[in-house]
Design an enzyme around this catalytic site. Sequence first.
Site, PDB file in Angstrom:
ATOM      1  N   ARG A   1     -16.730  -9.919   1.174  1.00  0.00           N
ATOM      2  CA  ARG A   1     -15.703  -8.755   1.684  1.00  0.00           C
ATOM      3  C   ARG A   1     -15.840  -7.537   0.696  1.00  0.00           C
TER       4      ARG A   1
ATOM      5  N   ILE B   1       0.797  -1.248  -0.072  1.00  0.00           N
ATOM      6  CA  ILE B   1       0.036   0.102  -0.143  1.00  0.00           C
ATOM      7  C   ILE B   1       0.956   1.329   0.138  1.00  0.00           C
TER       8      ILE B   1
ATOM      9  N   ALA C   1       4.207   0.972   8.616  1.00  0.00           N
ATOM     10  CA  ALA C   1       5.203  -0.079   8.952  1.00  0.00           C
ATOM     11  C   ALA C   1       4.596  -0.836   9.884  1.00  0.00           C
TER      12      ALA C   1
ATOM     13  N   ASP D   1      11.867   1.996   6.036  1.00  0.00           N
ATOM     14  CA  ASP D   1      11.419   0.698   5.841  1.00  0.00           C
ATOM     15  C   ASP D   1      12.511  -0.134   6.346  1.00  0.00           C
TER      16      ASP D   1
ATOM     17  N   LEU E   1       3.695  -5.624  10.802  1.00  0.00           N
ATOM     18  CA  LEU E   1       3.583  -7.104  10.253  1.00  0.00           C
ATOM     19  C   LEU E   1       2.059  -7.272  10.071  1.00  0.00           C
ATOM     20  N   LYS E   2       1.710  -7.969   9.140  1.00  0.00           N
ATOM     21  CA  LYS E   2       0.269  -8.068   8.755  1.00  0.00           C
ATOM     22  C   LYS E   2      -0.411  -9.460   8.391  1.00  0.00           C
TER      23      LYS E   2
ATOM     24  N   LYS F   1      -4.036  -3.596  15.989  1.00  0.00           N
ATOM     25  CA  LYS F   1      -4.783  -2.647  15.524  1.00  0.00           C
ATOM     26  C   LYS F   1      -5.557  -1.884  16.142  1.00  0.00           C
TER      27      LYS F   1
ATOM     28  N   TYR G   1      -2.815 -10.212  15.395  1.00  0.00           N
ATOM     29  CA  TYR G   1      -2.627  -8.938  14.434  1.00  0.00           C
ATOM     30  C   TYR G   1      -3.655  -8.000  14.509  1.00  0.00           C
TER      31      TYR G   1
ATOM     32  N   PHE H   1     -12.490 -21.385   1.190  1.00  0.00           N
ATOM     33  CA  PHE H   1     -12.813 -21.549   2.869  1.00  0.00           C
ATOM     34  C   PHE H   1     -14.204 -21.665   3.293  1.00  0.00           C
TER      35      PHE H   1
ATOM     36  N   ASN I   1      -3.719 -14.206   1.494  1.00  0.00           N
ATOM     37  CA  ASN I   1      -5.151 -13.522   1.363  1.00  0.00           C
ATOM     38  C   ASN I   1      -5.573 -14.164  -0.280  1.00  0.00           C
TER      39      ASN I   1
ATOM     40  N   SER J   1      -7.693  -0.904  10.086  1.00  0.00           N
ATOM     41  CA  SER J   1      -8.358  -2.287   9.463  1.00  0.00           C
ATOM     42  C   SER J   1      -9.831  -2.503   9.887  1.00  0.00           C
TER      43      SER J   1
HETATM   44  P1  NAD Z   1       3.312  -4.630   3.586  1.00  0.00           P
HETATM   45  O1  NAD Z   1       3.835  -5.792   4.375  1.00  0.00           O
HETATM   46  O2  NAD Z   1       3.484  -4.611   1.845  1.00  0.00           O
HETATM   47  O3  NAD Z   1       3.968  -3.136   4.015  1.00  0.00           O
HETATM   48  C1  NAD Z   1       4.536  -2.961   5.235  1.00  0.00           C
HETATM   49  C2  NAD Z   1       5.979  -2.431   5.082  1.00  0.00           C
HETATM   50  O4  NAD Z   1       6.337  -2.254   6.559  1.00  0.00           O
HETATM   51  C3  NAD Z   1       6.742  -3.515   4.679  1.00  0.00           C
HETATM   52  O5  NAD Z   1       7.489  -3.103   3.555  1.00  0.00           O
HETATM   53  C4  NAD Z   1       7.547  -3.867   5.853  1.00  0.00           C
HETATM   54  O6  NAD Z   1       8.945  -4.335   5.430  1.00  0.00           O
HETATM   55  C5  NAD Z   1       7.446  -2.808   6.666  1.00  0.00           C
HETATM   56  N1  NAD Z   1       7.828  -2.910   8.234  1.00  0.00           N
HETATM   57  C6  NAD Z   1       7.319  -3.919   9.031  1.00  0.00           C
HETATM   58  N2  NAD Z   1       7.887  -3.901  10.196  1.00  0.00           N
HETATM   59  C7  NAD Z   1       8.566  -2.815  10.189  1.00  0.00           C
HETATM   60  C8  NAD Z   1       9.412  -2.195  11.062  1.00  0.00           C
HETATM   61  N3  NAD Z   1       9.498  -2.566  12.160  1.00  0.00           N
HETATM   62  N4  NAD Z   1      10.248  -0.932  10.713  1.00  0.00           N
HETATM   63  C9  NAD Z   1      10.069  -0.476   9.544  1.00  0.00           C
HETATM   64  N5  NAD Z   1       9.590  -1.032   8.673  1.00  0.00           N
HETATM   65  C10 NAD Z   1       8.732  -2.168   8.873  1.00  0.00           C
HETATM   66  O7  NAD Z   1       1.706  -4.456   3.977  1.00  0.00           O
HETATM   67  P2  NAD Z   1       0.508  -3.638   3.315  1.00  0.00           P
HETATM   68  O8  NAD Z   1      -0.408  -4.373   2.735  1.00  0.00           O
HETATM   69  O9  NAD Z   1       1.233  -2.378   2.475  1.00  0.00           O
HETATM   70  O10 NAD Z   1      -0.035  -2.903   4.780  1.00  0.00           O
HETATM   71  C11 NAD Z   1       0.514  -1.596   5.005  1.00  0.00           C
HETATM   72  C12 NAD Z   1      -0.102  -1.205   6.514  1.00  0.00           C
HETATM   73  O11 NAD Z   1      -1.586  -1.438   6.106  1.00  0.00           O
HETATM   74  C13 NAD Z   1       0.216  -2.503   7.538  1.00  0.00           C
HETATM   75  O12 NAD Z   1       0.179  -1.804   8.798  1.00  0.00           O
HETATM   76  C14 NAD Z   1      -1.085  -3.543   7.528  1.00  0.00           C
HETATM   77  O13 NAD Z   1      -1.206  -4.013   8.725  1.00  0.00           O
HETATM   78  C15 NAD Z   1      -2.242  -2.489   7.435  1.00  0.00           C
HETATM   79  N6  NAD Z   1      -3.475  -2.995   6.617  1.00  0.00           N
HETATM   80  C16 NAD Z   1      -3.260  -3.727   5.372  1.00  0.00           C
HETATM   81  C17 NAD Z   1      -4.370  -4.470   5.067  1.00  0.00           C
HETATM   82  C18 NAD Z   1      -4.041  -5.595   3.671  1.00  0.00           C
HETATM   83  O14 NAD Z   1      -4.925  -6.359   3.466  1.00  0.00           O
HETATM   84  N7  NAD Z   1      -2.955  -5.271   2.906  1.00  0.00           N
HETATM   85  C19 NAD Z   1      -5.561  -4.502   5.565  1.00  0.00           C
HETATM   86  C20 NAD Z   1      -5.848  -3.584   6.636  1.00  0.00           C
HETATM   87  C21 NAD Z   1      -4.889  -3.061   7.128  1.00  0.00           C
HETATM   88  N1  UFG Z   2     -10.316 -17.033   1.157  1.00  0.00           N
HETATM   89  C1  UFG Z   2     -10.358 -18.196   0.526  1.00  0.00           C
HETATM   90  N2  UFG Z   2      -9.253 -18.978   0.189  1.00  0.00           N
HETATM   91  C2  UFG Z   2      -8.120 -18.619   0.049  1.00  0.00           C
HETATM   92  C3  UFG Z   2      -7.898 -17.088   0.926  1.00  0.00           C
HETATM   93  C4  UFG Z   2      -9.145 -16.592   1.403  1.00  0.00           C
HETATM   94  O1  UFG Z   2     -11.584 -18.749   0.386  1.00  0.00           O
HETATM   95  O2  UFG Z   2      -7.069 -19.079  -0.252  1.00  0.00           O
HETATM   96  C5  UFG Z   2     -11.515 -16.340   1.684  1.00  0.00           C
HETATM   97  C6  UFG Z   2     -11.532 -16.110   3.056  1.00  0.00           C
HETATM   98  O3  UFG Z   2     -12.221 -17.072   3.726  1.00  0.00           O
HETATM   99  C7  UFG Z   2     -12.605 -14.851   2.996  1.00  0.00           C
HETATM  100  C8  UFG Z   2     -12.040 -14.172   1.873  1.00  0.00           C
HETATM  101  O4  UFG Z   2     -11.623 -15.157   0.907  1.00  0.00           O
HETATM  102  O5  UFG Z   2     -13.858 -15.171   3.200  1.00  0.00           O
HETATM  103  C9  UFG Z   2     -11.070 -13.031   2.087  1.00  0.00           C
HETATM  104  O6  UFG Z   2     -10.059 -13.484   2.736  1.00  0.00           O
HETATM  105  P1  UFG Z   2      -8.452 -12.829   2.940  1.00  0.00           P
HETATM  106  O7  UFG Z   2      -7.706 -13.443   3.715  1.00  0.00           O
HETATM  107  O8  UFG Z   2      -8.187 -12.154   1.545  1.00  0.00           O
HETATM  108  O9  UFG Z   2      -9.081 -11.311   3.622  1.00  0.00           O
HETATM  109  P2  UFG Z   2      -9.662 -11.358   5.160  1.00  0.00           P
HETATM  110  O10 UFG Z   2     -10.870 -10.543   4.995  1.00  0.00           O
HETATM  111  O11 UFG Z   2      -9.726 -12.512   5.708  1.00  0.00           O
HETATM  112  O12 UFG Z   2      -8.622 -10.387   5.738  1.00  0.00           O
HETATM  113  C10 UFG Z   2      -8.052  -9.157   4.959  1.00  0.00           C
HETATM  114  C11 UFG Z   2      -6.704  -8.865   5.599  1.00  0.00           C
HETATM  115  C12 UFG Z   2      -6.707  -8.412   6.926  1.00  0.00           C
HETATM  116  C13 UFG Z   2      -7.726  -7.407   7.410  1.00  0.00           C
HETATM  117  C14 UFG Z   2      -9.176  -7.650   6.681  1.00  0.00           C
HETATM  118  C15 UFG Z   2      -9.885  -6.396   6.869  1.00  0.00           C
HETATM  119  O13 UFG Z   2      -5.735  -9.943   5.626  1.00  0.00           O
HETATM  120  O14 UFG Z   2      -5.440  -8.122   7.470  1.00  0.00           O
HETATM  121  O15 UFG Z   2      -8.839  -7.995   5.307  1.00  0.00           O
HETATM  122  O16 UFG Z   2      -9.214  -5.364   6.459  1.00  0.00           O
HETATM  123  F1  UFG Z   2      -7.842  -7.095   8.600  1.00  0.00           F
END
Ligand code: NAD
Ligand code: UFG
Length: 340
Positions: free
Chosen positions: A233, A12, A83, A31, A85-86, A155, A151, A220, A201, A126
């Site tokens: 979703r 993102i 930044a 990062d 872990l997710k 948040k 996780y 799933f 995901n 999130s």
């Molecule tokens: P991402 O893992 O691609 O990006 C996160 C970045 O943070 C990575 O580049 C990682 O190297 C860096 N990082 C982790 N720990 C660090 C630390 N201690 N110091 C410096 N850098 C660090 O994830 P993303 O999908 O881009 O998500 C960005 C943010 O959005 C995260 O906080 C995540 O929890 C949140 N978020 C993501 C989703 C999603 O589905 N992708 C949904 C809701 C919230």
């Molecule tokens: N799913 C499958 N098969 C897969 C992966 C996912 O059927 O291999 C299904 C899940 O059961 C769910 C939907 O697809 O019904 C979406 O699952 P994701 O894992 O893509 O996303 P989630 O909604 O579980 O969670 C995501 C992020 C979380 C975040 C949340 C809300 O992983 O970090 O969206 O933003 F918090």
Amino acid sequence: MNILVTGGAGFIGSHTLIELYKAGHTAVVVDNLANSNPESLKRVAELIGGGVTIPFHEVDVRDRAKLTQVLQQYQFDACIHFAGLKAVGESVAKPWEYYENNINGTLVLVDCMRQNGCKNIIFSSSATVYGDPAMIPITEQCPKGHCTNPYGQTKSMLEEILMDMQKADPEWNIVLLRYFNPIGAHPSGRIGEDPKGIPNNLMPYITQVAVGKRPELGVFGNDYDTHDGTGVRDYIHVVDLARGHVKALQAIGSQCGLAIYNLGTGHGYSVLDLVKAFERANNITIPYSIKARRAGDIATCYSDPAKAERELGWVAEYGVDEMCRDAWNWQKNNPEGYAK
Ligand code: NAD
Ligand code: UFG
């Protein structure tokens, strides 16, 4: 504005950098590359063009000394804090690592920021904080729920910590952005999501099946109380999500104090809807089989994004077809992600 972007090399963050520069802002990235590849930043600079270089510091946000150096080297108007872990499943296996990285990292960051005169932050939260939501569509008024994994707890706890800080010191402007399910990639196909190992995901799993890396998708559960039994979703194009951060800077600029926004499209798609949309948009068949429910999953989660539209003038512009097209465009052009 000049923005400190933590986690800017990630999925993102990299897309947000492009939108920031398009809107006339500048950025500095911090990062630790725990889940990213610096190649993303090279490509971001190419996409921005005009010979732009975005300063990058390979720094862990928990490293107080190095972070302070960065904060003293530049003048920041605000921080966008990605930044963290997710991976939900990994957080169940490694709770300490998740609490330590996400919570301690944010505590160190905000402390260093306030000591260096910057009290404006946009935080990546999130939809997971709503738990099994008390209302659908989910407005920001919806009470927070029980998070089923560490996780999600990080948040939820970080939201509370940031809210308490803002209450105690009204000089802080804090925007909590609750993302729904970001998917897709930049339409150029140059940057996108690059998960390590087996994707958790749905969309990256689908694209890896499409490219032949995995034989089939496991769905799933098909016994949820939804129109076809599979989980529903609110998928949002990552470029729309990125633009939401630029809009959130307006709230910071107008001294919002504390503000919370959902960033979603307001539309719910089931797992099978998304599979069909991907097949239609890209003319590819995705083999799948129905598996057991995944622990911790809920049936339905989608947003009411009206508050962000009303207050920030932000609406998601891309539809699910474009999300599927761009996710595939990224995967097919970069079958090994940034590694190749
Ligand atoms: P991402 O893992 O691609 O990006 C996160 C970045 O943070 C990575 O580049 C990682 O190297 C860096 N990082 C982790 N720990 C660090 C630390 N201690 N110091 C410096 N850098 C660090 O994830 P993303 O999908 O881009 O998500 C960005 C943010 O959005 C995260 O906080 C995540 O929890 C949140 N978020 C993501 C989703 C999603 O589905 N992708 C949904 C809701 C919230
Ligand atoms: N799913 C499958 N098969 C897969 C992966 C996912 O059927 O291999 C299904 C899940 O059961 C769910 C939907 O697809 O019904 C979406 O699952 P994701 O894992 O893509 O996303 P989630 O909604 O579980 O969670 C995501 C992020 C979380 C975040 C949340 C809300 O992983 O970090 O969206 O933003 F918090």
